[in-house]
Write a protein that holds these residues in place. Structure first.
Motif, mmCIF file in Angstrom:
data_model
loop_
_atom_site.group_PDB
_atom_site.id
_atom_site.type_symbol
_atom_site.label_atom_id
_atom_site.label_comp_id
_atom_site.label_asym_id
_atom_site.label_seq_id
_atom_site.Cartn_x
_atom_site.Cartn_y
_atom_site.Cartn_z
ATOM 1 N N LEU A 177 0.418 -1.397 -0.241
ATOM 2 C CA LEU A 177 0.087 -0.306 0.455
ATOM 3 C C LEU A 177 0.704 1.006 -0.213
ATOM 4 O O LEU A 177 1.073 2.611 -0.992
ATOM 5 C CB LEU A 177 -0.654 0.255 1.316
ATOM 6 C CG LEU A 177 -2.221 -0.853 1.482
ATOM 7 C CD1 LEU A 177 -2.738 -1.056 2.572
ATOM 8 C CD2 LEU A 177 -3.325 -0.090 -0.025
ATOM 9 N N GLU A 187 -8.330 -9.256 -5.029
ATOM 10 C CA GLU A 187 -7.686 -8.924 -3.812
ATOM 11 C C GLU A 187 -6.480 -7.483 -4.390
ATOM 12 O O GLU A 187 -7.032 -7.022 -3.733
ATOM 13 C CB GLU A 187 -6.796 -10.370 -3.779
ATOM 14 C CG GLU A 187 -5.952 -9.434 -2.199
ATOM 15 C CD GLU A 187 -5.722 -10.251 -2.095
ATOM 16 O OE1 GLU A 187 -6.064 -11.832 -1.928
ATOM 17 O OE2 GLU A 187 -4.242 -10.859 -1.014
ATOM 18 N N ASP A 208 -8.628 -4.782 -4.648
ATOM 19 C CA ASP A 208 -9.316 -4.023 -3.467
ATOM 20 C C ASP A 208 -7.586 -3.168 -2.286
ATOM 21 O O ASP A 208 -8.601 -2.224 -2.389
ATOM 22 C CB ASP A 208 -9.611 -5.262 -2.675
ATOM 23 C CG ASP A 208 -10.859 -6.225 -2.471
ATOM 24 O OD1 ASP A 208 -11.124 -4.886 -2.978
ATOM 25 O OD2 ASP A 208 -10.927 -6.883 -2.184
ATOM 26 N N LEU A 209 -6.746 -4.090 -3.059
ATOM 27 C CA LEU A 209 -5.879 -3.405 -2.510
ATOM 28 C C LEU A 209 -5.135 -1.745 -3.337
ATOM 29 O O LEU A 209 -5.188 -0.555 -2.897
ATOM 30 C CB LEU A 209 -4.182 -4.373 -2.765
ATOM 31 C CG LEU A 209 -2.747 -3.861 -2.979
ATOM 32 C CD1 LEU A 209 -2.913 -4.202 -0.655
ATOM 33 C CD2 LEU A 209 -2.150 -4.590 -2.967
ATOM 34 N N ALA A 259 -7.732 0.817 -1.520
ATOM 35 C CA ALA A 259 -7.489 0.454 -0.197
ATOM 36 C C ALA A 259 -6.360 1.682 -0.400
ATOM 37 O O ALA A 259 -6.291 2.786 0.535
ATOM 38 C CB ALA A 259 -6.950 -0.356 0.639
ATOM 39 N N ALA A 267 -9.524 0.268 7.086
ATOM 40 C CA ALA A 267 -8.445 0.197 6.258
ATOM 41 C C ALA A 267 -9.054 0.332 5.153
ATOM 42 O O ALA A 267 -9.322 1.465 4.085
ATOM 43 C CB ALA A 267 -7.285 0.123 5.909
ATOM 44 N N LEU A 268 -10.337 -0.429 4.669
ATOM 45 C CA LEU A 268 -10.090 -1.287 3.402
ATOM 46 C C LEU A 268 -11.617 -2.074 3.767
ATOM 47 O O LEU A 268 -11.999 -2.663 4.616
ATOM 48 C CB LEU A 268 -9.073 -1.897 2.511
ATOM 49 C CG LEU A 268 -9.666 -2.449 1.399
ATOM 50 C CD1 LEU A 268 -10.525 -0.881 -0.264
ATOM 51 C CD2 LEU A 268 -8.592 -3.529 0.968
ATOM 52 N N SER A 315 -14.393 -4.471 1.163
ATOM 53 C CA SER A 315 -13.996 -4.905 -0.262
ATOM 54 C C SER A 315 -15.650 -5.028 -0.834
ATOM 55 O O SER A 315 -16.276 -5.344 0.645
ATOM 56 C CB SER A 315 -13.462 -6.745 -0.260
ATOM 57 O OG SER A 315 -13.640 -6.881 -1.695
ATOM 58 N N ARG A 349 -15.855 -9.366 -2.231
ATOM 59 C CA ARG A 349 -15.441 -10.297 -1.032
ATOM 60 C C ARG A 349 -15.721 -10.734 0.068
ATOM 61 O O ARG A 349 -15.257 -11.479 0.856
ATOM 62 C CB ARG A 349 -13.774 -9.974 -1.888
ATOM 63 C CG ARG A 349 -12.827 -10.099 -3.012
ATOM 64 C CD ARG A 349 -11.941 -11.143 -2.896
ATOM 65 N NE ARG A 349 -10.906 -9.444 -2.272
ATOM 66 C CZ ARG A 349 -9.696 -10.027 -1.250
ATOM 67 N NH1 ARG A 349 -9.720 -11.375 -1.093
ATOM 68 N NH2 ARG A 349 -9.093 -8.985 -0.893
ATOM 69 N N TYR A 393 -10.247 -4.565 5.902
ATOM 70 C CA TYR A 393 -8.624 -5.012 6.536
ATOM 71 C C TYR A 393 -9.097 -3.816 7.751
ATOM 72 O O TYR A 393 -9.304 -2.815 7.660
ATOM 73 C CB TYR A 393 -7.646 -4.408 5.325
ATOM 74 C CG TYR A 393 -7.871 -5.508 4.126
ATOM 75 C CD1 TYR A 393 -6.864 -6.778 4.464
ATOM 76 C CD2 TYR A 393 -8.330 -5.131 3.455
ATOM 77 C CE1 TYR A 393 -6.768 -7.408 3.359
ATOM 78 C CE2 TYR A 393 -8.485 -6.542 1.776
ATOM 79 C CZ TYR A 393 -6.981 -7.761 2.280
ATOM 80 O OH TYR A 393 -7.662 -8.112 2.038
#
Lengths: 601, 360
Positions: free
Chosen positions: A135, A162, A165-166, A169, B102-103, B105, B108, B112
């Motif tokens: 990140l 994933e 999503d990363l 974020a 922080a996040l 999804s 999914r 996080y």
């Protein structure tokens, strides 16, 4: 009315303009001009630099090219078309994501490089970096564009999501334009595409293209490259300072500079049926391009160069490897001090013959390392896995992953083109030839050329609308042919005749030379035009596996270079003998004098 | 190097601070180079995955509607991050750590939590006796070590370094793994945050504070820009030697030593043993610089080398004494306090080392 072409390449430091017009039934270079690029403060408008370059070009050619409203396209003798390439502000900077480093991410990196991008980082699910560091790295990178590849078609969708999503974020900020939404190209598992779009579309502009690695043994890079080009125009360029004005001037889309170089090389290779390697060695980076069997690859060695990166070449190659190319004795410590001095004074040019020879030795090692890395990029996926899977009838099989295969075999290269100050502006063309000869060690017969003024980007963008004109200017005004190299295989016996070369130039003048093992010999070709060459190896010696060869090629400024030192090239182990050998080879290749006047550039 | 700026000018330096720092000064505060201007309280570290869809037994896409905290909000270990289920069958998804959401999804069913990491107080490397803790011979440590326990990688405090059955060895600090010893069976970490305070670096007055970004300090100084350096920031009174720095040079602890010539590796070690705070030289052999830095990956980007003090060169790597103007300025500044920063970035946007000399 005939068309002329006004083309600029907006580089990081210099904007270079050229004018191409019809002369005696063919397109030729009329002139060139340049001006510092003005993407940074105080101007923050690239068109200021473009205007300066066009004014310089206009004063050299006696033409008015610029008016208050833009480019004067109606000239007295022709109608001007204006084209441009750009790498200003560091070029197109991309981040690349994939699931597995040596499968999807590897293909994605190749696609991004081939699209003309600088790859800031390659992130994969299996790269062992903790998520929070990823990140931070994404936030710090500030990319212009992002490429997501992930998952083979029919495989697990979770990994590709994933990655999405990363990205959400991290919320990376763009480098240019505060209101700009970073474009994301999704080229991963097709089953995950709808969810990937759903995940990303609140924060990014998402474009879905065909999976670039639908299976282990298939790689589909072109749709990604096309998408990169489209998004570069519609998103990145439109936010760069002054580009809105530039886009109103151009008659075709602005192209990233490296992509344009790739286009012209691809065009040349296709038109002449050649396998080509091109190198552009700069102060900080070295780019290598290749077109082998019609497949284009590009690699960027961001830490290999002649000034800003001179220290990296020293550390990576090792001082002993640089030392071996010097024609005089110097201690390793003294050599390291001189190279580091170049590093801390990166804008200086060599002030003595010794400095020049050190620079050439450094260039050989930088090119050797960059070419080695390029061989790792120029690969194709492993073959046979899909067939094996279909034969077994199993949908889920676990197989040991075979290595990708390099397609860059030195024996298959027909032409090597050198570019960058150290090659294009060496005091003698023979020195450029020797640098390339030592760096690449070509085998069989290979033609060497240098780019006179780095005009390839201009001709790349021109090749999209007038390929014939681009090719003509490339061959007649851009390239400086150095000549063919005839390299002897194996270990030729030192001091004994190993090859006899006979040639006839375009005016019928014949020359002949018998060359001893361990030597370099040059047969000058003084007349322009084509030269016909016969070479016959003696005894057990061979040229690319053959005992005799015949070919016709363009006469080069150095001449016909016969390299009887053997392949692989072995240098004496004793440092004194090595320096003596380097001095002797420098003398041998330079002893011909320059063959012809420089007519290009 | 620039020897034309031997006049005293007003200069400013911005002291950037990481997130979650406390600013310790206010505008107008008079500061010395070692005055702390900010203290780092916590850092945002590792991301912890919480599978809300699984915990609440709901479809992944509905997870964002069940959150108990919003992205960006703090959450303590054990607190609910999402709540679901019926009144008598309440299901809760809890945060595993103290952190910040922080996040979330969208598809999914996962959120996080980014852990808040306390900064370490240790400056030196921390050696973890992994083999002893697992009860295995030193060499066998390699069998049980975690995949992320490799030299060069960063480990978060609490991250598993090795595991044998139910026995786990975790990282005691947030740091980079610098060594795996199969002789001793240990893993060594170098803390990434060696200090909890950020100093003013220069002598002057605090002129601006941006709580999220940092502190600006301004003051009067003579600025000398040099050509190359090693190591980061330091300060001390100037002591000028005649000629080279040698193993016999008389050196004063805490001083910044100026030699218009060069130094050997042994002379630099002598300076280190004498407790000097910085060395300014006319020139230095590149091999000596590399050796003193303990090897280098990039000669063009310096500042983080593990050296005891910054080393700054005014001329470069070839034998060339300090030019007259610079030597004159430094000699005239004998005994005056100076700050120095060896960081060098030879790239676009070049950064060269600097010496700031304050008037008496």
């Amino acid at each position: 009315m005939a068309e002329s072409y006004l083309i600029t390449d907006i580089g990081s430091t210099t904007t270079k303009a050229i004018l191409i017009a019809e002369r005696a039934g063919e397109y030729r270079l009329v002139g060139r001009g340049e001006h510092p690029t003005t993407v940074e403060a105080p101007d923050e408008d690239v068109t200021v630099g473009v205007g300066g370059a066009l004014q310089d070009l206009g004063s050299r050619t006696g033409r008015g090219l610029l008016s208050e409203t833009g480019i004067l396209k109606e000239q007295t003798d022709s109608c001007l078309k204006y084209l441009s390439t750009s790498s200003a502000g560091g070029g197109l900077q991309m981040m690349v994501f994939g699931v597995m480093g040596n499968v999807t991410a590897d293909s994605a990196r190749k696609a991004a490089l081939g699209g003309g991008a600088i790859v800031l980082d390659v992130m994969t699910i299996d790269d062992h970096r903790p998520t929070f560091l990823k990140l931070d790295a994404i936030r710090a990178a500030r990319p212009d564009m992002i490429l997501i590849s992930g998952g083979l078609d029919g495989g697990n969708t979770a990994f590709a999501l994933e990655i999405c999503d990363l990205l959400c974020a991290a919320k990376p900020r763009p480098r240019l334009g505060k209101s700009f939404r970073i474009p994301v190209i999704y080229a991963g598992n097709k089953d995950a595409a709808p969810l990937a779009v759903d995940t990303l579309s609140d924060a990014f502009d998402v474009k879905v293209v065909e999976n670039l690695r639908p299976s282990f043994d298939r790689e589909v890079l072109e749709p990604v490259r096309q998408a990169i080009h489209e998004l570069f125009m519609s998103h990145v360029m439109s936010h760069a300072p002054g580009y809105d004005k530039l886009l109103s001037w151009v008659d075709a889309e602005v192209m990233p500079t490296p992509m344009a170089v790739g286009r012209i090389m691809h065009h040349l290779a296709g038109a002449r049926g050649l396998n080509i390697v091109g190198v552009d060695i700069g102060g900080a980076t070295t780019d290598v391009f290749s077109v082998i069997g019609g497949v284009f690859h590009r690699s960027v060695s961001a830490n290999l160069g002649m000034s800003y990166s001179a220290g990296n070449v020293l550390l990576e190659a090792g001082v002993e490897n640089i030392l071996r190319w010097l024609p005089f004795e110097i201690s390793p410590d003294d050599l390291a001090d001189r190279i580091c001095t170049k590093l801390i004074n990166p804008t200086t040019i060599p002030s003595s013959v010794t400095d020049l020879q050190i620079e050439h030795a450094l260039a050989i090692e930088a090119l050797r390392l960059a070419f080695g890395r390029h061989r790792e990029i120029a690969t194709v996926p492993p073959k046979g896995l899909s067939d094996w899977k279909s034969l077994t009838g199993l949908s889920q099989v676990v197989v040991a992953q075979p290595e990708t295969r390099t397609i860059l075999d030195i024996d298959s290269i027909d032409m090597i083109i050198g570019s960058g100050g150290v090659l294009s502006h060496a005091p003698r063309r023979a020195q450029s030839a020797l640098i390339m000869l030592n760096a690449f060690c070509p085998t069989g017969v290979t033609f060497l050329a240098v780019d006179s003024v780095f005009m390839m980007p201009h001709l790349g963008v021109l090749s999209e609308i007038d390929p014939e004109a681009a090719l003509n200017v490339l061959e007649k005004d851009c390239f400086i042919p150095l000549g063919p190299v005839i390299a002897i295989d194996g270990e030729p016996p030192s001091g004994r005749p190993v090859v006899t070369v006979r040639c006839r130039d375009s005016q019928g003048v014949r020359s002949e030379a018998t060359v001893m093992g361990g030597c370099i010999h040059v047969i000058p070709t003084r007349a322009p035009g084509d030269v016909t060459v016969h070479a016959e190896a003696h005894g057990s010696a061979s040229i690319g596996g053959k005992s005799r060869i015949q070919f016709t090629c363009r006469a080069g400024q150095v001449g016909i270079i016969v390299d009887a030192r053997g392949r692989p090239l072995r240098l004496p182990e004793d440092p004194i003998a090595c320096a003596q050998a380097s001095a002797e080879w420098s003398r041998q290749i330079a002893s011909c004098g320059e063959g012809r006047e420089d007519t290009n550039g | 190097m620039d020897d034309t700026s031997a006049t005293i000018t007003i200069i400013s330096r911005f002291r950037a601070v990481p997130a979650s720092s406390s600013i310790l000064v206010s505008p107008g505060t008079v500061v010395e180079p070692d005055t702390p201007v900010a203290r780092v309280e916590t850092l945002l570290g590792k991301l912890w995955r919480v599978n809300v869809a699984r915990d609440l037994r709901i479809p992944p896409q509905t997870a964002p509607t069940r959150l108990a905290v919003r992205p960006g909000e703090s959450v303590s270990a054990g607190d609910p991050v999402a709540v679901g289920g019926a009144f008598f069958n309440r299901l809760v998804s809890r945060s595993p750590v103290d952190g910040v959401l922080a996040l979330v999804s969208k598809n999914r069913g996962i959120v996080y939590v980014r852990e808040k990491v306390e900064t370490g107080s240790s400056d030196g490397p921390v050696e973890v006796p992994v083999a002893d803790m697992l009860g295995v011979p030193p060499l066998a440590m390699m069998v049980y070590k975690a995949e992320g326990a490799a030299v060069g990688l960063v480990a978060v405090r609490g991250q598993v370094l090795a595991r044998r059955g139910k026995t786990m060895v975790t990282a005691p600090v947030y740091g980079r793994i610098t060594n795996l010893s199969t002789v001793k069976g240990t893993i060594t970490l170098k803390p990434l945050f060696r200090t909890q305070t950020i100093s003013a670096y220069m002598k002057g007055v605090v002129t601006r504070i941006d709580p999220a970004e940092g502190v600006e300090v301004s003051g009067r100084a003579t600025v000398i820009r040099c050509i190359w350096g090693l190591g980061g920031e330091s300060h001390g009174p100037i002591r000028v030697l005649s000629g080279d720095l040698t193993e016999e040079s008389q050196l004063e602890e805490g001083s910044v030593v100026v030699a218009n010539g060069t130094a050997t590796y042994e002379a630099l070690l002598h300076a280190s043993e004498s407790g000097v705070k910085g060395v300014i030289l006319g020139w230095l052999r590149s091999g000596v610089a590399m050796r003193f830095a303990g090897g280098m990956k990039n000669m063009g980007v310096t500042g983080d080398e593990p050296v005891p003090f910054p080393v700054i060169l005014t001329e470069g790597f070839l034998p060339q004494p300090m030019r007259d103007g610079v030597l004159r300025t430094l000699t005239a500044s004998q005994g005056l306090m100076c700050s120095l920063n060896g960081s060098t970035h030879i790239r676009a946007g070049v950064v060269r080392p600097e010496i700031l000399i304050y008037p008496d």
